[in-house]
Design a protein around this motif. Structure first.
Motif, PDB file in Angstrom:
ATOM      1  N   LEU B 113       0.833  -1.200   0.000  1.00 38.02           N
ATOM      2  CA  LEU B 113       0.000   0.000   0.000  1.00 38.02           C
ATOM      3  C   LEU B 113       0.867   1.249   0.000  1.00 38.02           C
ATOM      4  N   MET B 114       1.997   1.194   0.724  1.00 38.95           N
ATOM      5  CA  MET B 114       2.895   2.348   0.726  1.00 38.95           C
ATOM      6  C   MET B 114       3.502   2.556  -0.644  1.00 38.95           C
ATOM      7  N   ASN B 116       2.302   1.917  -3.479  1.00 41.11           N
ATOM      8  CA  ASN B 116       1.333   2.477  -4.411  1.00 41.11           C
ATOM      9  C   ASN B 116       1.005   3.941  -4.147  1.00 41.11           C
ATOM     10  N   THR B 117       1.166   4.390  -2.917  1.00 41.14           N
ATOM     11  CA  THR B 117       0.719   5.736  -2.570  1.00 41.14           C
ATOM     12  C   THR B 117       1.840   6.755  -2.518  1.00 41.14           C
ATOM     13  N   VAL B 125       3.098   9.201   2.343  1.00 41.42           N
ATOM     14  CA  VAL B 125       1.890   8.429   2.602  1.00 41.42           C
ATOM     15  C   VAL B 125       1.073   9.071   3.722  1.00 41.42           C
ATOM     16  N   SER B 295       3.781  -2.532  -6.828  1.00 42.39           N
ATOM     17  CA  SER B 295       3.485  -3.101  -5.516  1.00 42.39           C
ATOM     18  C   SER B 295       3.724  -4.603  -5.506  1.00 42.39           C
ATOM     19  N   LEU B 458      -3.625   4.421   6.342  1.00 42.84           N
ATOM     20  CA  LEU B 458      -3.900   3.504   5.235  1.00 42.84           C
ATOM     21  C   LEU B 458      -5.286   2.864   5.325  1.00 42.84           C
ATOM     22  N   MET B 550      -6.702   8.155  -2.205  1.00 44.23           N
ATOM     23  CA  MET B 550      -5.674   7.389  -1.516  1.00 44.23           C
ATOM     24  C   MET B 550      -6.049   5.916  -1.438  1.00 44.23           C
ATOM     25  N   GLU B 551      -7.297   5.641  -1.060  1.00 47.53           N
ATOM     26  CA  GLU B 551      -7.651   4.235  -0.888  1.00 47.53           C
ATOM     27  C   GLU B 551      -7.626   3.497  -2.226  1.00 47.53           C
ATOM     28  N   ARG B 553      -5.992   4.297  -4.967  1.00 52.03           N
ATOM     29  CA  ARG B 553      -4.622   4.158  -5.466  1.00 52.03           C
ATOM     30  C   ARG B 553      -3.834   3.121  -4.688  1.00 52.03           C
ATOM     31  N   SER B 554      -3.995   3.120  -3.354  1.00 54.45           N
ATOM     32  CA  SER B 554      -3.192   2.192  -2.552  1.00 54.45           C
ATOM     33  C   SER B 554      -3.526   0.747  -2.886  1.00 54.45           C
ATOM     34  N   ALA B 560       0.322   4.978  -9.822  1.00 49.59           N
ATOM     35  CA  ALA B 560       1.445   4.924  -8.884  1.00 49.59           C
ATOM     36  C   ALA B 560       2.691   5.395  -9.621  1.00 49.59           C
TER      37      ALA B 560
END
Lengths: 114, 566
Positions: B113-114, B116-117, B125, B295, B458, B550-551, B553-554, B560
């Motif tokens: 997740l990090m 990707n964001t 993040v 990711s 996250l 954010m959600e 994209r993560s 990304a």
């Protein structure tokens, strides 16, 4: 670099993120992630802290000899290694089969390449 | 048995010293020469900010997995855990389990997740859907604090190692070594950036794994590949018998005083919490996820890292118990009371103390240990300088108006020099501190200040600016305050072995501690989560659009940051 960061950000700003977030496809994707990682995280933390608490407070149990010099404590510790490896493998499998296909499809739709 | 080993070690020390020292220094010089060559090569490729801070995001999952291993298997784990096992048996093993299980938190909840964001730093993040300046300032402060504690541990370790292995004990010589390590790490980071640093870490991980594998094989061969025989021999030689293979020699020590026993056990649980929850909040580990193209590659790199680190800690079992059996408690504590010398001493014992193979083994393992320290300090310097440059300078001071890559890289380089200079200046007076203690502090702060806000931002829709700043400052301050008033820092208790106060202040009459535990984690980690929670629910701020972005994209990786294509 393929593209300056400003372009990527500009591309991102044209997407209607809220619409994607509210879509049933995204809800399914979120569920595929959370239904795995939340319970498994709780499980391995409980498993780890059971081990730690036993090492602190249940020493008679930990010191029981299973075979040779190997005590419950040693085997319990080695089991933590085994479960860590297994959880990592299960996670990768879960993501490869249940998560990635959905995520890739959504990403392609968002980026307009599908 | 002890007496024999001790005398033979001493005799050997007298005549093999100069031989292995020349060899150690030349091997280490070779490592430095090769890595500097790579750094120069990498510096020619550092064209953009993404190259400098994230190695162009073009490393493969496997390469990054090795680099993570190289970043994580610090001198504290190689020398420290082998030493703990050699001296305290089972309890050293306990320590390594926390370090390993911690990777599951990073794998399941954070890494992908990090990736990707974010872009370059942890704060990317955390500040994604918040007000930039307050969150980036807070994240940058905690990044620098965690990294500096970790950096100090490595540099103090370097000083110790040199005096141990090269027989240099004068304070001036130690200071020169610390300054030398500091200068080298500045060179790696300033010129090599993330690309150079990553290669240094990959090479180091390969060297460390190879060195540990050779020693493990050798130890097991000595005991007929029978682990029971090794464990029994270690228990016998330890002088503690079966207790050596049971918990309680170091952590949660039981004594006649029931309160003391309980506190000691709570301290152990506190340490276990910090170890397992700290890893996923270590900034120098988090920024490694940006060096891969996607990711999925981030996931692959953590899988590689878990494999390498797990095997490595299993090998430290053989090394630690091997050192207990073949070198012996007294010979180890004579060299270093904390046991940091156990692994190199084992190397010498395996080759044959006083013989040429022994000298070669000692030199090789000593050089590997130096390489280990260099690679880790470079990673830490990079993490803190990228946060200073990208978060504090570019986004807070210049309010995001630093647009050219050239400018951002230049500031990153200047920050690396500043961080390096500060680390050298702090490491010289910090030499009396215990390396394992410094590392445990870094983990406790990372778990208290960073992990709660990372997880909330996250996964928790409702999270916001106040939650992030309260969480970071609350976790950071509670960890630091508890630490200052802990027995280790302000306790004044007199150590039985040295006759001096075991605390930060060498005068035993200085005692102002009121917190009974040495590790603050058990209190400060829940406080970090609590402060972040209270901050978030008392603020009405909620950026719906940014949360959606954010959600989505993560999880999907849409838009990304991509890998550089040169």
């Amino acid at each position: 670099m393929a593209e300056p960061p400003a372009t990527a950000e500009a591309a991102a700003s044209t997407v209607n993120w809220e619409q994607v977030q509210d879509s049933p496809e995204f809800a399914k994707l979120r569920h595929a992630l959370r239904s795995f990682v939340f319970p498994v995280t709780i499980a391995f933390l409980v498993w780890y802290f059971t081990y730690v608490l036993c090492a602190a407070f249940a020493r008679d149990f930990m010191n029981i000899k299973v075979f040779g010099v190997f005590t419950v404590g040693l085997l319990f510790g080695l089991l933590q290694f085994v479960t860590t490896f297994l959880i990592a493998v299960f996670y990768a499998r879960h993501m490869n089969s249940k998560f990635d296909p959905q995520a890739d499809q959504l990403r392609d739709e968002i980026e307009g390449t599908a | 048995m002890f007496a024999q080993l001790t005398t033979s070690t001493q005799a050997a020390a007298a005549d093999s010293d100069s031989g292995h020292q020349v060899l150690t220094i030349s091997l280490f010089a070779t490592f430095v020469a090769i890595t500097l060559g790579i750094t120069i090569w990498a510096s020619r490729q550092n064209r953009t900010a993404a190259d400098f801070y994230a190695g162009g995001r073009s490393f493969t999952g496997m390469q990054n997995g090795f680099a993570i291993g190289g970043d994580y298997m610090s001198a504290a784990s190689f020398l420290g855990i082998a030493g703990l096992i050699a001296l305290y048996g089972y309890d050293g093993f306990l320590y390594s389990i926390g370090f390993l299980v911690a990777w599951l938190v990073a794998l399941l909840l954070v890494a992908e997740l990090m990736r990707n964001t974010g872009k370059f730093t942890m704060a990317d993040v955390l500040s994604f859907r918040m007000r930039q300046r307050p969150v980036r300032t807070a994240a940058s402060i905690s990044t620098v604090v965690v990294s500096i504690f970790y950096l100090l541990a490595q540099m103090v370790g370097a000083g110790e190692l040199v005096s141990l292995l090269l027989g240099i004990s004068s304070a001036a010589a130690k200071n020169i070594v610390i300054a030398g390590v500091g200068l080298l790490m500045i060179v790696y980071v300033v010129f090599g950036g993330m690309k150079g640093t990553t290669w240094v870490q990959i090479i180091k991980a390969v060297l460390l794994m190879t060195g540990a594998a050779i020693m493990t094989f050798w130890v097991l061969a000595k005991f007929g590949f029978n682990p029971s025989a090794l464990l029994s021999a270690a228990a016998d030689a330890s002088g503690k018998g079966e207790a050596f293979l049971e918990p309680g020699l170091r952590y949660g020590v039981e004594s006649a005083d029931a309160t003391k026993t309980l506190l000691s056990k709570l301290d152990f649980i506190s340490l276990a919490m910090a170890l397992v929850l700290g890893t996923a909040g270590l900034p120098h580990i988090l920024i490694r996820f940006y060096t891969v193209p996607s990711s999925k590659a981030a996931r692959k790199s953590v899988l590689w890292a878990i494999t390498l680190i797990g095997i490595f800690y299993l090998m430290t079992l053989a090394l630690g118990f091997g050192a207990a059996a073949l070198v012996g408690y007294e010979a180890i504590t004579k060299q270093s009371p904390g046991g940091n010398s156990a692994a190199p001493q084992l190397a010498e014992a395996l080759g044959g103390v006083g013989t040429t193979p022994g000298a070669i083994m000692l030199a090789v393992i000593a050089a590997v240990a130096f390489a280990t320290i260099l690679a880790v300090v470079a990673g830490l310097t990079l993490a803190s300088s990228s946060s200073l440059a990208h978060d504090l300078y570019a986004n807070v001071i210049r309010r995001g108006k630093v647009t050219t890559d050239k400018q951002e890289v230049r500031v990153g380089r200047i920050s690396a020099v500043i961080i390096g200079a500060v680390a050298i200046a702090l490491a010289i007076p910090a030499q009396s501190l215990n390396v394992a203690f410094l590392v445990a502090i870094a983990f406790a702060i990372a778990a208290s200040a960073n992990l709660p806000v990372i997880l909330y931002s996250l996964f928790w829709k409702r999270f916001n600016t106040r939650g992030a700043t309260w969480g970071i400052y609350g976790g950071l301050i509670s960890a630091l305050v508890l630490l200052i008033f802990s027995p280790n820092v302000s306790g004044g208790a007199v150590s039985a072995t040295t006759g001096k106060a075991a605390s930060l202040f060498s005068d035993p009459s200085i005692d102002f501690h009121w917190f009974p535990l040495n590790n603050p984690g058990i209190i400060s980690i829940p406080l970090g989560f609590l402060f972040a929670f209270i901050g978030a629910v008392t603020s009405k701020e909620f950026n719906k659009a940014k949360w959606a972005e954010m959600e989505v994209r993560s999880l999907t990786g849409a838009h990304a940051e991509k890998a550089s294509s040169h």
